[in-house]
Scaffold this motif. Structure first.
Motif, PDB file in Angstrom:
ATOM      1  N   ALA A 204       0.700  -1.259  -0.028  1.00 56.34           N
ATOM      2  CA  ALA A 204       0.089   0.068  -0.129  1.00 56.34           C
ATOM      3  C   ALA A 204       0.813   1.207   0.022  1.00 56.34           C
ATOM      4  N   TYR A 205       0.036   2.384  -0.515  1.00 56.79           N
ATOM      5  CA  TYR A 205       0.656   3.646  -0.097  1.00 56.79           C
ATOM      6  C   TYR A 205      -0.481   4.602  -0.084  1.00 56.79           C
ATOM      7  N   ARG A 206      -0.223   6.028   0.274  1.00 52.47           N
ATOM      8  CA  ARG A 206      -1.257   6.820   0.496  1.00 52.47           C
ATOM      9  C   ARG A 206      -1.003   8.037  -0.697  1.00 52.47           C
ATOM     10  N   GLY A 207      -2.226   8.441  -1.172  1.00 50.33           N
ATOM     11  CA  GLY A 207      -2.027   9.498  -2.299  1.00 50.33           C
ATOM     12  C   GLY A 207      -1.330  10.689  -1.944  1.00 50.33           C
ATOM     13  N   GLY A 208      -0.417  11.050  -2.857  1.00 54.15           N
ATOM     14  CA  GLY A 208       0.493  12.152  -2.653  1.00 54.15           C
ATOM     15  C   GLY A 208       1.841  11.666  -2.520  1.00 54.15           C
ATOM     16  N   ASP A 209       2.058  10.455  -2.264  1.00 52.29           N
ATOM     17  CA  ASP A 209       3.265   9.690  -2.131  1.00 52.29           C
ATOM     18  C   ASP A 209       4.081   9.458  -3.554  1.00 52.29           C
ATOM     19  N   VAL A 210       5.400   9.738  -3.547  1.00 49.84           N
ATOM     20  CA  VAL A 210       5.979   9.857  -4.971  1.00 49.84           C
ATOM     21  C   VAL A 210       7.248   8.764  -4.945  1.00 49.84           C
ATOM     22  N   ASP A 211       7.404   8.387  -3.758  1.00 50.66           N
ATOM     23  CA  ASP A 211       8.751   7.320  -3.472  1.00 50.66           C
ATOM     24  C   ASP A 211       8.039   6.013  -3.432  1.00 50.66           C
ATOM     25  N   PHE A 212       8.208   5.098  -4.310  1.00 52.03           N
ATOM     26  CA  PHE A 212       7.643   3.709  -4.059  1.00 52.03           C
ATOM     27  C   PHE A 212       8.704   2.430  -4.105  1.00 52.03           C
ATOM     28  N   ARG A 213       9.995   3.005  -3.640  1.00 51.92           N
ATOM     29  CA  ARG A 213      11.155   2.249  -3.667  1.00 51.92           C
ATOM     30  C   ARG A 213      10.985   1.117  -2.436  1.00 51.92           C
ATOM     31  N   ALA A 214      10.584   1.385  -1.598  1.00 49.31           N
ATOM     32  CA  ALA A 214      10.271   0.546  -0.193  1.00 49.31           C
ATOM     33  C   ALA A 214       9.378  -0.752  -0.612  1.00 49.31           C
ATOM     34  N   GLN A 215       8.090  -0.237  -1.302  1.00 49.86           N
ATOM     35  CA  GLN A 215       7.428  -1.414  -1.644  1.00 49.86           C
ATOM     36  C   GLN A 215       7.876  -2.362  -2.777  1.00 49.86           C
ATOM     37  N   LEU A 216       8.602  -1.550  -3.646  1.00 52.95           N
ATOM     38  CA  LEU A 216       8.968  -2.437  -4.759  1.00 52.95           C
ATOM     39  C   LEU A 216      10.137  -3.302  -4.308  1.00 52.95           C
ATOM     40  N   THR A 217      11.186  -2.601  -3.641  1.00 47.82           N
ATOM     41  CA  THR A 217      11.957  -3.672  -3.225  1.00 47.82           C
ATOM     42  C   THR A 217      11.708  -4.904  -2.346  1.00 47.82           C
ATOM     43  N   ALA A 218      10.662  -4.578  -1.482  1.00 46.58           N
ATOM     44  CA  ALA A 218       9.928  -5.747  -0.761  1.00 46.58           C
ATOM     45  C   ALA A 218       9.455  -6.749  -1.800  1.00 46.58           C
ATOM     46  N   ALA A 219       8.513  -6.131  -2.906  1.00 48.86           N
ATOM     47  CA  ALA A 219       8.116  -7.045  -3.800  1.00 48.86           C
ATOM     48  C   ALA A 219       8.987  -7.938  -4.503  1.00 48.86           C
ATOM     49  N   LYS A 220      10.077  -7.364  -4.854  1.00 47.77           N
ATOM     50  CA  LYS A 220      11.113  -7.911  -5.554  1.00 47.77           C
ATOM     51  C   LYS A 220      11.517  -9.062  -4.728  1.00 47.77           C
ATOM     52  N   GLU A 221      12.172  -8.627  -3.381  1.00 51.53           N
ATOM     53  CA  GLU A 221      12.679  -9.695  -2.540  1.00 51.53           C
ATOM     54  C   GLU A 221      11.816 -10.600  -2.301  1.00 51.53           C
ATOM     55  N   TRP A 222      10.450 -10.630  -2.296  1.00 52.21           N
ATOM     56  CA  TRP A 222       9.586 -11.640  -2.005  1.00 52.21           C
ATOM     57  C   TRP A 222       9.442 -12.681  -3.270  1.00 52.21           C
ATOM     58  N   GLY A 223       9.936 -12.151  -4.431  1.00 45.41           N
ATOM     59  CA  GLY A 223       9.804 -13.096  -5.547  1.00 45.41           C
ATOM     60  C   GLY A 223       8.741 -12.892  -6.554  1.00 45.41           C
ATOM     61  N   ALA A 224       8.119 -11.537  -6.507  1.00 43.39           N
ATOM     62  CA  ALA A 224       7.019 -11.282  -7.262  1.00 43.39           C
ATOM     63  C   ALA A 224       7.655 -11.438  -9.004  1.00 43.39           C
ATOM     64  N   ASP A 225       6.997 -11.914  -9.854  1.00 46.50           N
ATOM     65  CA  ASP A 225       7.418 -11.970 -11.191  1.00 46.50           C
ATOM     66  C   ASP A 225       6.118 -11.012 -12.066  1.00 46.50           C
ATOM     67  N   ALA A 226       5.071 -10.723 -11.306  1.00 48.50           N
ATOM     68  CA  ALA A 226       4.251  -9.580 -12.114  1.00 48.50           C
ATOM     69  C   ALA A 226       3.741  -8.720 -11.056  1.00 48.50           C
TER      70      ALA A 226
END
Length: 384
Positions: A204-226
């Protein structure tokens, strides 16, 4: 003839096109769009499509022997602005119906006003179920309609395509927990992934956020392929760009929050991303409309879907007024609800009386290639 006024903090466009001399007063149709701020590119195209429809209808003699007049307010993408505008349209301007907006949260906010004033509203890309059906009662909102398909269908298509076509084994979902559109779409992406037995997680994120690197890093480490993107274009573009900066290139797919402006934000990272959209700009059915739009405004429509939706909503309202033989809101509402096989620009519009959604709305799949979306195929989620 075009008249532009500035009224009460919102632009009011009153447009009456000449060419035919009318003896009667005009029929007013309201329209609410975002003309300034984030999302303005959608609103501007939707307004322009609606204005073009008014011009075309008036050139053919208007409706019930009267010209149409469009009264359009800039709601700046804010529910509170929309509430003020809709009240003004219904109680002061005395419109027969209202078109717009393209935000689910805004449509939900104005629904009680429409019911109380008994004036129908036809939204464009607002796709949350609650726009037309009250989640507390399960009953259809009597004066709320839409031209778009719904979040359940759109979410089902996104998950279905990523899993069945792209072969996703682990699906990450990224969305705005404070936005009705995003929350609804997220729910149905997850539901379809669960039905297909594919592991999925939501970040999740909240409206107005512009930095999503934390969420993306976590998803990548989890092994998401999509990654299913359930937000609007600015945030989606930033997510795609920042994923590329993290050297991560999963399958990305988003919905009708897409905008061509994403290419300016995300650049080359957009290449290969997938999108589901209600309308294909490459559909030959739209060629006459696109040509007329360019002739009228001296430029191509870049947000073709919004322009088409604006045009077709006015066609729907005009048809309903003609069918009802009246401009009374309740009569126009009844005529809209009973619409069947109305040929508008991009499909034949039949209203589902139980949901006020369009029936048999097609979904198109696109892929970003060479700084534009290329149509791939029509996709309809089938049984597991």
């Amino acid at each position: 003839m075009k008249v532009f006024k500035f009224l009460g903090g919102a632009w009011l466009f009153i447009v009456l096109f000449g060419g035919i001399r009318f003896a009667s007063d005009p029929i007013k149709i309201g329209y609410i769009v975002t003309l300034t701020g984030e999302g303005a590119t959608w609103g501007q195209h939707e307004r322009d499509g609606a204005l073009l429809a008014v011009k075309d209808i008036n050139a053919k003699g208007g409706v019930l022997g009267r010209p149409l007049e469009l009264v359009c307010y800039d709601i700046k993408g804010k529910p509170e602005e929309a509430v003020i505008a809709v009240r003004r349209l219904m109680y002061e301007d005395k419109v027969a119906a209202v078109g717009g907006s393209n935000y689910s949260g805004i449509q939900i906010a104005v629904a009680p006003i429409a019911d109380k004033a008994q004036v129908p509203i036809v939204s464009s890309t607002a796709s949350n179920l609650a726009v037309t059906v009250d989640p507390d009662t399960g009953k259809v909102r009597p004066y709320m309609f839409r031209i778009s398909y719904t979040d359940p269908y759109q979410g089902m298509v996104i998950a279905d395509y990523l899993i069945k076509k792209c072969g996703a084994k682990k699906l990450a979902i990224l969305g705005d927990i404070g936005d009705a559109y995003s929350e609804g779409l997220t729910e149905y992406v997850k539901k379809r992934a669960d039905e297909l037995g594919v592991e999925n997680r939501f970040w999740a994120y909240r409206g107005g956020d512009v930095d999503f690197r934390a969420q993306l890093t976590a998803a990548k480490e989890w092994g998401a392929d999509a990654v299913a993107l359930t937000m609007l274009y600015k945030e989606m573009a930033l997510v795609i760009k920042q994923a590329a900066e993290l050297d991560w290139k999963p399958y990305f797919m988003g919905g009708n929050g897409y905008s061509p402006n994403m290419f300016e934000i995300a650049g080359e990272a957009m290449e290969g991303t997938y999108w589901v959209y209600p309308v294909s700009a490459d559909d030959p059915l739209l060629d006459p409309f696109k040509n007329d739009y360019k002739k009228e405004y001296g430029r191509d429509a870049t947000e073709v879907m919004n322009a088409v939706f604006g045009y077709d909503i006015v066609l729907m309202v005009a048809n309903a007024i003609a069918s009802a033989g009246s401009v009374e809101g309740s009569a126009v509402r009844d005529a809209i609800e009973n619409t069947k096989d109305l040929q508008v620009t991009h499909f034949k519009w039949t209203v589902d009386k139980d949901t006020h959604n369009p029936m048999n709305k097609p979904a198109s799949i696109f892929q970003a290639k060479g700084n534009k979306l290329v149509f791939l195929e029509k996709w309809e989620p089938m049984a597991n």
